[in-house]
Design a protein around this motif. Structure first.
Motif, short mmCIF file in Angstrom:
data_model
loop_
_atom_site.label_atom_id
_atom_site.label_comp_id
_atom_site.label_asym_id
_atom_site.label_seq_id
_atom_site.Cartn_x
_atom_site.Cartn_y
_atom_site.Cartn_z
N THR A 170 0.83 -1.20 0.00
CA THR A 170 0.00 0.00 0.00
C THR A 170 0.87 1.25 0.00
OG1 THR A 170 -1.65 -1.21 1.27
CG2 THR A 170 -1.88 1.17 1.17
N TYR A 184 -3.95 8.19 -5.68
CA TYR A 184 -4.71 7.52 -4.64
C TYR A 184 -3.77 6.68 -3.78
CZ TYR A 184 -4.17 3.74 -8.00
OH TYR A 184 -3.63 2.83 -8.87
N TRP A 185 -4.30 6.19 -2.68
CA TRP A 185 -3.54 5.38 -1.73
C TRP A 185 -4.04 3.95 -1.84
CZ3 TRP A 185 0.63 6.53 1.24
CH2 TRP A 185 0.99 5.64 2.23
N GLY A 186 -3.19 3.00 -2.23
CA GLY A 186 -3.64 1.62 -2.37
C GLY A 186 -2.54 0.72 -2.88
N ASP A 187 -2.93 -0.49 -3.30
CA ASP A 187 -1.97 -1.47 -3.79
C ASP A 187 -2.29 -1.92 -5.21
OD1 ASP A 187 -4.26 -2.80 -3.21
OD2 ASP A 187 -3.31 -4.48 -2.14
N CYS A 191 -6.86 3.15 -10.55
CA CYS A 191 -7.75 3.70 -9.55
C CYS A 191 -9.11 3.02 -9.62
CB CYS A 191 -7.91 5.21 -9.74
SG CYS A 191 -8.74 5.68 -11.28
N SER A 192 -9.95 3.28 -8.64
CA SER A 192 -11.25 2.62 -8.57
C SER A 192 -12.10 2.93 -9.80
CB SER A 192 -11.99 3.07 -7.30
OG SER A 192 -13.28 2.52 -7.23
#
Length: 348
Positions: A170, A184-187, A191-192
């Motif tokens: 992450t 964005y913040w994620g792994d 993006c969504s």
């Protein structure tokens, strides 16, 4: 020489054990090693790309392996990212499951129905009595093992099925889609919003836009009763906590909520007002629990707006609300000024 037996006897047909030292992972394939031990770090061969990714042998990253394309079906202009020439909506038809003695009729693009693709099975570990529905040969408890993170300089010990711990996976990243600038913040690489596409629910056959396998109604229905109750309680508790933290002059009574709803119609679309919306959301954006922040709204507009600011939502519905609600107009002006101040600060 490949190991051909496990505790308790011979392996079932086509089932094998990874030949990597100290790895007892069982899988059905023709490879000598499991996916984890076939993974290698590679650099995309596409000119001017240079993306670094982990793969079992691919020469290109997912962005260039699955380019964005237009559906080849006649009359369809849907653009999607994938390896098929036709989008999932055009490939979805009513068909009968090809599994012997099944006979299930469903709408989709898979040759087998969902029950046949994810049958009830017993864990392949000889001493495990767990029965579950899925496509993996072993249950979660026997797939998730204690391991050490393989990230550079990280020695975290965790239980799971991935090579990296959550902290190393992450991070703040920019969407890999060429024309998307979301940070964005994620792994995940995308993006969504870019992961969403036109889909067909395998349970009810309804077309929907999203990134989940099932539509929202079918996803909720397939959850166990105790899980649904736990999720509902958690959501109610979180909302109650937000409302308590956002009070500026004591709680807003039920009578006041009903009075605001009765002022309808919905300020955003003009439909029947069945709910009350917080113009500035309580979650994430510091909204307040006060009549000055409450307006009548329909269920559709309230759900669509969610936790977003007016400047981030459907501008057509926002402009409709500006003409009929002074509360929305005042909040919109405030959000625009905050946005402009933020832009000037960033630019400086």
């Amino acid at each position: 020489m490949r190991r051909s037996a496990i505790e308790g006897g011979e392996l079932p047909p086509r089932l094998r054990v990874c030949e990597a030292p100290s790895c007892n992972h069982m899988y059905t394939a023709t490879n000598r090693f499991c996916t984890r031990h076939r993974m290698r770090t590679a650099t995309c061969k596409e000119p001017d790309c240079g993306a670094v990714f982990t793969s079992t042998g691919s020469r290109y990253c997912s962005r260039h392996r699955y380019p964005e394309r237009e559906c080849a079906a006649d009359g369809c202009t849907h653009r999607f990212r994938g390896g098929n020439r036709i989008c999932s909506a055009c490939r979805a038809t009513w068909r009968e499951c090809v599994t012997k003695n099944c006979g299930t009729v469903y709408k989709g693009n898979a040759r087998h129905c969902r029950d046949c693709m994810t049958p009830m099975r017993r864990c392949a570990d000889p001493v495990c009595p767990t029965v579950y529905r899925g496509t993996t040969l072993r249950c979660w408890d026997h797939r998730a093992v204690e391991r050490t993170c393989e990230g550079d300089g990280c020695e975290n010990t965790f239980r799971g099925t991935t090579r990296l711990c959550v902290s190393c996976r992450t991070m703040e990243r920019e969407c890999a889609t060429s024309n998307c600038t979301n940070v964005y913040w994620g792994d995940r690489s995308y993006c969504s919003g870019c992961r969403k596409s036109d889909r067909v629910c395998p349970d009810c056959g309804r077309d929907f836009w999203g990134r989940t396998t099932r539509c929202t109604s079918c996803w909720w229905a397939q959850l166990p009763t105790d899980v649904r109750s736990a999720i509902s309680r958690a959501r109610s508790n979180a909302r109650r906590a937000r409302r308590l933290a956002a009070q500026v002059a004591g709680p807003v009574s039920v009578a006041e909520y009903e009075a605001i709803r009765a002022e309808g119609p919905c300020v955003y679309c003009g439909g029947e007002a069945t709910e009350v919306d917080h113009v500035r959301p309580l979650a994430l954006h510091g909204g307040w629990e006060h009549p000055s922040n409450l307006v009548p709204a329909c269920r559709t507009c309230n759900a669509s707006k969610g936790h977003r600011l007016l400047t981030e939502w459907d501008q057509l519905r926002v402009f409709c609300a500006l003409r009929v609600s002074e509360k929305v107009a005042a909040e919109y002006e405030l959000q625009l000024s905050e946005l402009n101040c933020g832009g000037e600060v960033d630019a400086g």
